[in-house]
Design an enzyme around this catalytic site. Structure first.
Site, mmCIF file in Angstrom:
data_model
loop_
_atom_site.group_PDB
_atom_site.id
_atom_site.type_symbol
_atom_site.label_atom_id
_atom_site.label_comp_id
_atom_site.label_asym_id
_atom_site.label_seq_id
_atom_site.Cartn_x
_atom_site.Cartn_y
_atom_site.Cartn_z
ATOM 1 N N MET A 1 46.987 68.675 47.670
ATOM 2 C CA MET A 1 45.831 67.840 48.019
ATOM 3 C C MET A 1 45.500 66.939 46.841
ATOM 4 S SD MET A 1 42.459 69.050 49.994
ATOM 5 C CE MET A 1 41.595 69.986 48.763
ATOM 6 N N CYS A 2 45.104 65.734 47.122
ATOM 7 C CA CYS A 2 44.650 64.788 46.119
ATOM 8 C C CYS A 2 43.566 63.935 46.772
ATOM 9 C CB CYS A 2 45.760 63.840 45.671
ATOM 10 S SG CYS A 2 47.124 64.660 44.816
ATOM 11 N N GLY A 3 42.869 63.172 45.959
ATOM 12 C CA GLY A 3 41.880 62.238 46.488
ATOM 13 C C GLY A 3 42.241 60.826 46.082
ATOM 14 N N ARG A 32 38.990 67.444 45.735
ATOM 15 C CA ARG A 32 40.342 67.251 46.263
ATOM 16 C C ARG A 32 41.382 67.294 45.141
ATOM 17 N NH1 ARG A 32 40.741 65.777 51.503
ATOM 18 N NH2 ARG A 32 42.906 65.277 51.107
ATOM 19 N N ASN A 175 48.448 60.357 48.143
ATOM 20 C CA ASN A 175 48.020 61.693 48.553
ATOM 21 C C ASN A 175 49.082 62.201 49.517
ATOM 22 O OD1 ASN A 175 45.417 62.947 50.784
ATOM 23 N ND2 ASN A 175 46.722 64.038 49.389
#
Lengths: 297, 230
Positions: A1-3, A32, A175
């Site tokens: 997960m990333c933002g 995130r 992402n």
């Protein structure tokens, strides 16, 4: 997960506070990912020169040798503005010449970005720390992208942090995760693209760089990416004049976009957009899978 | 009856959810109005009482998840997973909903007045979902029972690996998933469709305009003729 966050100013009022708005957006994306954070900002364009953002191993780095070496190498005026362990250099030279010179003489330095307008700042740690370190809230500019990383497939280092440069005034934040990045990296390396890490997103950046070097427009390169990149992704791609957004055809990775008379924004989640002025009344939508969205000044 | 006004800039989501859970298992019919939602996650999750909850603004992930008995209205858009695993009651979204709206829900009614994106009604197990707009790809994937009504268009792979859920579509279908087929629509289907549209308050769609889709039942039962494939 990333933002991921992106903000494109449509008014001078937003341009004047671009960094402050982007910082608020990126802080909302801390949950995130807080392994590392980075931003690309488009501001203070230069003419007849190139602007580089160079990253040193630490804040104590002594930039004097670089400055003296550059003055000798390019034999003309230059500007250098140091910001924590980063420095923005404005040089009257060709990008290709200076890249080779950097690799030879200052291998400890990393060129984050190159162009006339772009600056990329990134570091390990949660967004709030990274944003404060570089005083991002004080930045003015026309548009900016940000990324908060939760590492899933490669190490947590500054070099693995986003945004990745994809060419002159271009960058990419991602992402998701790519599944065919190893074979793509090998193919791109044979074509002369240099990779600094084993990170999958850097391969996507290198892929777009190679396509555009061969003459593809941004949209053409992204159309081809839909065929050649296997995996999950929401990309935001910064260009000199604007930014583009692309989601893979399965579209598991979230994205939301919103627009008012003052700005266009994209983010992994709406709560990053909710902090913007007038967000309650913004037109708001989810970008469709495999469709390219772009804005230009 | 007095309305409880909750401002999420002043009260945390955890605190408002706890206040709602205090009423679980009761017949309390109180009204709750929640403001400044600002895309926050997990608002009004886990209610088990016939409350009425109005949320003014957009919400994030999993709003009204696991709902039992309550009527939850979102005056705005929803992030992923609205009404996930709902058991009963009603959830209404006046805007659009992101991915997997109504996923795995066992009962109740989910109304989306705008569009729903991909995987709407994935693995639904008895819920009724009425979407006034269109739905994205892979909607009703592995849907087991319940009804999905789509007044607009459906994306690709509608009803892939479908069990016994019934799907009604008024507009175009980009493509049907494995084992999902169009089936004749009879009076009894039009009657249940009209009832669902009425319950959802949708007055500008005629039940006669819909097509019905369901399972060909060739995928989910063991078939001796397919023995070689195992």
């Amino acid at each position: 997960m990333c933002g991921i966050v992106g903000l494109f100013a449509k008014s001078e009022a937003i341009e004047a506070e671009l960094g402050a708005h982007l910082a608020k957006m990126l802080i909302q994306m801390t949950e995130r990912g807080s392994d590392s954070a980075g931003i690309a900002v488009y501001r203070n364009p230069v003419t007849d020169s190139i602007k580089l953002t160079v990253m040193a191993p630490d804040n104590a780095y002594d930039w004097h040798d670089l400055k003296n070496g550059l003055l000798e190498q390019i034999d003309s005026d230059m500007e250098m503005e140091i910001n924590a362990n980063h420095a923005v250099l404005i040089l009257h030279t060709e990008p290709k010449d200076i890249y080779d010179w950097f690799f030879l003489h200052f291998p400890e330095l990393h060129i984050n970005s190159s162009g006339t307008t772009i600056e990329i700042y990134k570091d390990k740690g949660p967004p709030v720390n990274v944003l404060n370190r570089f005083k991002v809230s004080q930045f003015k500019g026309t548009h900016a992208l940000g990324h908060s990383r939760m590492a899933t497939e490669s190490a947590v280092t500054i070099q693995h942090s986003h945004p990745f440069s994809t060419g002159q005034d271009l960058c990419l934040v991602h992402n998701g995760s790519l599944s065919n990045h190893n074979i793509l990296r090998e193919q791109l390396q044979k074509q002369g693209i240099v990779f600094r890490t084993d990170n999958d997103s850097e391969v996507a950046a290198g892929y777009l760089m190679q396509r555009m070097r061969q003459g593809d427009s941004m949209d053409e390169a992204l159309e081809r990416a839909l065929k050649d990149l296997d995996g999950f992704y929401t990309f935001a791609i910064g260009t000199r004049d604007g930014f583009a957004v692309l989601r893979d055809p399965i579209a598991c990775k979230p994205a939301v976009m919103a627009e008012t008379d003052e700005w266009v924004a994209m983010a992994s989640e709406y709560r990053a957009i909710a902090v913007l002025p007038g967000a309650d009344n913004a037109e708001c939508w989810e970008p469709a899978p495999a469709k390219i969205y772009s804005w230009n000044h | 009856m007095a309305t409880h006004n909750i401002d999420l800039e002043k009260t945390s989501v955890r605190d408002i959810n706890q206040a709602l859970h205090e009423l679980n298992g009761t017949e309390d019919r109180s009204e709750w109005r929640i403001t400044n939602s600002k895309g926050r996650h997990a608002i009004a999750v886990g209610i088990d009482a016939p409350l009425s909850v109005n949320i003014e603004g957009h919400v994030g992930y999993y709003c009204a998840g696991m709902n039992k008995h309550a009527t939850v209205t979102v005056n705005g858009n929803c992030g992923p997973g609205v009404a996930e695993n709902m058991m009963s009651g009603m959830v209404r979204v006046t805007g659009s909903a992101s991915q997997y709206a109504g996923a795995t829900a066992h009962g109740g009614l989910l109304i989306i007045e705008g569009d729903a994106s991909s995987r709407c009604g994935i693995s639904m197990k008895g819920v009724d979902i009425v979407v006034n707009g269109s739905v994205g790809h892979m909607s009703a994937f592995m849907a087991q029972s319940g009804r999905l009504v789509i007044c607009g268009d459906a994306g690709d792979a509608l009803g892939d690996s479908l069990y016994e859920a019934r799907i009604y579509v008024r507009g175009k279908v980009v493509g049907l998933g494995a084992d999902c087929i169009e089936k004749p629509i009879e009076d009894k289907h039009r009657a249940e469709l009209k009832q669902l549209l009425d319950k959802a308050g949708i007055t500008d769609c005629d039940a006669a305009e819909f097509r019905r889709y369901g399972s060909a039942r060739k995928l989910y039962n063991f078939n001796i003729d397919n023995m070689d494939a195992y």
